[in-house]
Design a protein around this motif. Structure first.
Motif, PDB file in Angstrom:
ATOM      1  N   GLN A 229     -18.821 -30.819 -29.100  1.00 31.96           N
ATOM      2  CA  GLN A 229     -17.872 -30.336 -28.058  1.00 31.96           C
ATOM      3  C   GLN A 229     -16.543 -29.763 -28.585  1.00 31.96           C
ATOM      4  OE1 GLN A 229     -18.712 -30.111 -25.051  1.00 31.96           O
ATOM      5  NE2 GLN A 229     -20.743 -31.502 -25.132  1.00 31.96           N
TER       6      GLN A 229
ATOM      7  N   LYS B  30     -13.211 -22.068 -27.095  1.00 28.67           N
ATOM      8  CA  LYS B  30     -12.488 -21.655 -25.852  1.00 28.67           C
ATOM      9  C   LYS B  30     -11.096 -21.217 -25.835  1.00 28.67           C
ATOM     10  CE  LYS B  30     -11.861 -23.556 -21.328  1.00 28.67           C
ATOM     11  NZ  LYS B  30     -12.310 -24.610 -20.144  1.00 28.67           N
TER      12      LYS B  30
ATOM     13  N   TRP C 170     -21.604 -23.718 -21.315  1.00 27.97           N
ATOM     14  CA  TRP C 170     -20.315 -23.223 -21.692  1.00 27.97           C
ATOM     15  C   TRP C 170     -20.092 -21.858 -21.455  1.00 27.97           C
ATOM     16  CZ3 TRP C 170     -18.550 -20.240 -25.614  1.00 27.97           C
ATOM     17  CH2 TRP C 170     -17.369 -20.371 -26.173  1.00 27.97           C
TER      18      TRP C 170
END
Length: 215
Positions: free
Chosen positions: A57, A64, A96
């Motif tokens: 994650q 991102k 995602w």
């Protein structure tokens, strides 16, 4: 997340090394990275090794932030986007990806990228054995056949060993840069660091969470 930057000129191209394991190529509006190893954490957990789920994650969150910071339109991944067989991490990655409607992904096939063509198509990824843009050649592993090319590669997970007083040691990831070669650090935080091999005459650009320095 603090983004430190180091501009370098490589075959007359301005490239921005970041302290978050990726290069930004402004002229092509492209982020270049390697060795994300999607599925590795879930693979280890499946085999009874207690690896925290948030490692993957954190990798996706860093990516991102980089995409949004540079407003990148393309990801060019020089191998090992995936790690093993399809598992729950692949579903996380697909979810995602959905937030980036116009993001193009080009993958240079690495030694771990053994997933099915159907899965590659499902992710809308363009799979290549190598890519040449202008004078730069993108490959997973730099080999003797590439000795006369200007290559950007990954595969070796380069790092440096810093020695302090007594037995103090600190390992940091790095970029290795020669006159015709750049070796990228592994993007995934869940990788080892190879501090033993280095291309001849390479400059190492090591980094921390706040800075980049060369030696």
């Amino acid at each position: 997340m603090q983004i430190a930057k180091q501009h370098i000129n490589f075959k007359n191209e301005d490239l921005v090394l970041t302290n978050h394991r990726a290069i930004y190529w402004e002229k092509e509006n492209t982020l270049i990275l390697s060795d994300l190893h999607i599925g590795k954490t879930a693979h280890f957990r499946k085999h009874g090794i207690p690896v925290p789920d948030d490692i993957f994650q954190k990798d996706l969150e860093r990516l991102k932030i980089l995409i949004n910071h540079f407003k990148a339109k393309t990801l060019l991944i020089v191998g090992d986007l995936f790690h093993a067989e399809a598992n729950i991490d692949f579903n996380t990655f697909k979810f995602w990806l959905a937030q980036f409607e116009d993001l193009q992904i080009h993958l240079i096939k690495g030694n771990h990228d053994r997933v099915s063509k159907h899965l590659i198509t499902d992710f809308n990824i363009k799979l290549e054995t190598e890519v040449k843009i202008n004078e730069l050649t993108f490959v997973h592993e730099h080999l003797k056949v590439h000795s006369n090319s200007f290559t950007i590669s990954g595969h070796t997970h380069p790092g440096v060993m810093l020695k302090g007083k007594g037995k103090q040691r600190l390992k940091l990831p790095c970029y290795q840069v020669t006159k015709n070669q750049i070796v990228l650090p592994a993007f995934s935080l869940f990788t080892g660091l190879n501090t033993r091999s280095k291309p001849k005459d390479a400059i190492s650009y090591a980094f921390t969470e706040t800075s980049i320095f060369k030696f």
